[in-house]
Scaffold this motif. Structure first.
Motif, PDB file in Angstrom:
ATOM      1  N   VAL A   6      16.022 -17.135 -14.947  1.00  0.00           N
ATOM      2  CA  VAL A   6      15.335 -18.236 -15.615  1.00  0.00           C
ATOM      3  C   VAL A   6      16.278 -19.281 -15.594  1.00  0.00           C
ATOM      4  O   VAL A   6      15.744 -20.763 -15.542  1.00  0.00           O
ATOM      5  N   ASP A   7      17.672 -18.865 -16.033  1.00  0.00           N
ATOM      6  CA  ASP A   7      18.589 -20.163 -15.786  1.00  0.00           C
ATOM      7  C   ASP A   7      18.624 -20.973 -14.361  1.00  0.00           C
ATOM      8  O   ASP A   7      18.786 -22.139 -14.488  1.00  0.00           O
ATOM      9  N   GLU A   8      18.505 -20.098 -13.467  1.00  0.00           N
ATOM     10  CA  GLU A   8      18.421 -20.709 -12.062  1.00  0.00           C
ATOM     11  C   GLU A   8      16.997 -21.573 -11.755  1.00  0.00           C
ATOM     12  O   GLU A   8      17.175 -22.627 -11.035  1.00  0.00           O
ATOM     13  N   SER A  10      15.218 -22.915 -14.346  1.00  0.00           N
ATOM     14  CA  SER A  10      15.343 -24.138 -15.042  1.00  0.00           C
ATOM     15  C   SER A  10      16.016 -25.380 -14.720  1.00  0.00           C
ATOM     16  O   SER A  10      15.844 -26.511 -14.658  1.00  0.00           O
ATOM     17  N   GLY A  11      17.154 -24.975 -14.197  1.00  0.00           N
ATOM     18  CA  GLY A  11      18.134 -26.110 -13.809  1.00  0.00           C
ATOM     19  C   GLY A  11      18.427 -26.933 -14.809  1.00  0.00           C
ATOM     20  O   GLY A  11      18.590 -28.094 -14.652  1.00  0.00           O
ATOM     21  N   GLU A  12      18.504 -26.701 -15.917  1.00  0.00           N
ATOM     22  CA  GLU A  12      18.578 -27.335 -17.305  1.00  0.00           C
ATOM     23  C   GLU A  12      17.663 -28.380 -17.473  1.00  0.00           C
ATOM     24  O   GLU A  12      17.698 -29.388 -18.310  1.00  0.00           O
ATOM     25  N   LYS A  13      16.606 -28.225 -16.952  1.00  0.00           N
ATOM     26  CA  LYS A  13      15.145 -29.237 -16.765  1.00  0.00           C
ATOM     27  C   LYS A  13      14.200 -28.790 -17.768  1.00  0.00           C
ATOM     28  O   LYS A  13      13.734 -29.487 -18.538  1.00  0.00           O
ATOM     29  N   TYR A  14      13.910 -27.603 -17.918  1.00  0.00           N
ATOM     30  CA  TYR A  14      12.925 -26.885 -18.349  1.00  0.00           C
ATOM     31  C   TYR A  14      13.070 -25.805 -19.311  1.00  0.00           C
ATOM     32  O   TYR A  14      14.309 -25.173 -19.000  1.00  0.00           O
ATOM     33  N   ASN A  15      12.718 -25.507 -20.221  1.00  0.00           N
ATOM     34  CA  ASN A  15      13.030 -24.309 -21.027  1.00  0.00           C
ATOM     35  C   ASN A  15      12.112 -23.065 -20.896  1.00  0.00           C
ATOM     36  O   ASN A  15      11.274 -23.465 -19.749  1.00  0.00           O
ATOM     37  N   ARG A  16      12.288 -21.997 -21.346  1.00  0.00           N
ATOM     38  CA  ARG A  16      11.512 -20.791 -21.028  1.00  0.00           C
ATOM     39  C   ARG A  16      10.007 -21.039 -21.188  1.00  0.00           C
ATOM     40  O   ARG A  16       9.400 -20.336 -20.185  1.00  0.00           O
ATOM     41  N   TYR A  17       9.768 -21.610 -21.990  1.00  0.00           N
ATOM     42  CA  TYR A  17       8.241 -21.743 -22.394  1.00  0.00           C
ATOM     43  C   TYR A  17       7.522 -22.548 -21.444  1.00  0.00           C
ATOM     44  O   TYR A  17       6.514 -22.090 -20.986  1.00  0.00           O
ATOM     45  N   ILE A  18       8.055 -23.522 -20.906  1.00  0.00           N
ATOM     46  CA  ILE A  18       7.655 -24.402 -19.924  1.00  0.00           C
ATOM     47  C   ILE A  18       7.510 -23.667 -18.651  1.00  0.00           C
ATOM     48  O   ILE A  18       6.487 -23.948 -17.755  1.00  0.00           O
ATOM     49  N   LEU A  19       8.698 -23.034 -18.168  1.00  0.00           N
ATOM     50  CA  LEU A  19       8.290 -22.202 -17.299  1.00  0.00           C
ATOM     51  C   LEU A  19       7.574 -20.992 -17.069  1.00  0.00           C
ATOM     52  O   LEU A  19       6.809 -20.694 -16.201  1.00  0.00           O
ATOM     53  N   SER A  20       7.450 -20.414 -18.269  1.00  0.00           N
ATOM     54  CA  SER A  20       6.360 -19.451 -18.632  1.00  0.00           C
ATOM     55  C   SER A  20       5.058 -19.859 -18.115  1.00  0.00           C
ATOM     56  O   SER A  20       4.281 -18.973 -17.248  1.00  0.00           O
ATOM     57  N   VAL A  21       4.757 -20.786 -18.645  1.00  0.00           N
ATOM     58  CA  VAL A  21       3.335 -21.391 -18.581  1.00  0.00           C
ATOM     59  C   VAL A  21       3.027 -21.921 -17.083  1.00  0.00           C
ATOM     60  O   VAL A  21       2.189 -21.589 -16.418  1.00  0.00           O
ATOM     61  N   ALA A  22       4.054 -22.441 -16.504  1.00  0.00           N
ATOM     62  CA  ALA A  22       3.976 -23.066 -15.199  1.00  0.00           C
ATOM     63  C   ALA A  22       3.884 -21.985 -14.071  1.00  0.00           C
ATOM     64  O   ALA A  22       2.911 -21.823 -13.262  1.00  0.00           O
ATOM     65  N   MET A  23       4.568 -20.875 -14.192  1.00  0.00           N
ATOM     66  CA  MET A  23       4.624 -19.682 -13.574  1.00  0.00           C
ATOM     67  C   MET A  23       3.077 -19.005 -13.728  1.00  0.00           C
ATOM     68  O   MET A  23       2.531 -18.410 -12.729  1.00  0.00           O
TER      69      MET A  23
END
Length: 76
Positions: A6-8, A10-23
């Motif tokens: 998740v850290d890779e 996000s690249g410090e642009k997105y949080n976990r919730y944004i990533l989970s919805v996008a994925m």
């Protein structure tokens, strides 16, 4: 464990919730495309699509995002 982490991703642009919805959205698009291309995609009794292959749509979506095949558009 799923690579990349998740850290890779996000690249410090997105949080976990944004990533989970996008994925999840990316995986849904991939699953719908696979079902349209291959009518032999299985559905269980609840209507959930099950894939015969070893690679699941979520893993494909993560790899596509990491490779830069799609991006997350956030409202400003």
């Amino acid at each position: 464990m799923i690579y990349p982490s998740v850290d890779e991703l996000s690249g410090e642009k997105y949080n976990r919730y944004i990533l989970s919805v996008a994925m999840a959205k990316g995986a849904r698009i991939i699953a719908e495309k696979e079902a349209a291309d291959d009518p032999s995609v299985l559905k269980d009794d609840k209507g959930i699509k099950r894939h015969k292959g070893d690679v699941k749509p979520v893993k494909l979506a993560i790899n596509d995002f990491y490779a830069g095949k799609f991006k997350i558009n956030l409202p400003e």
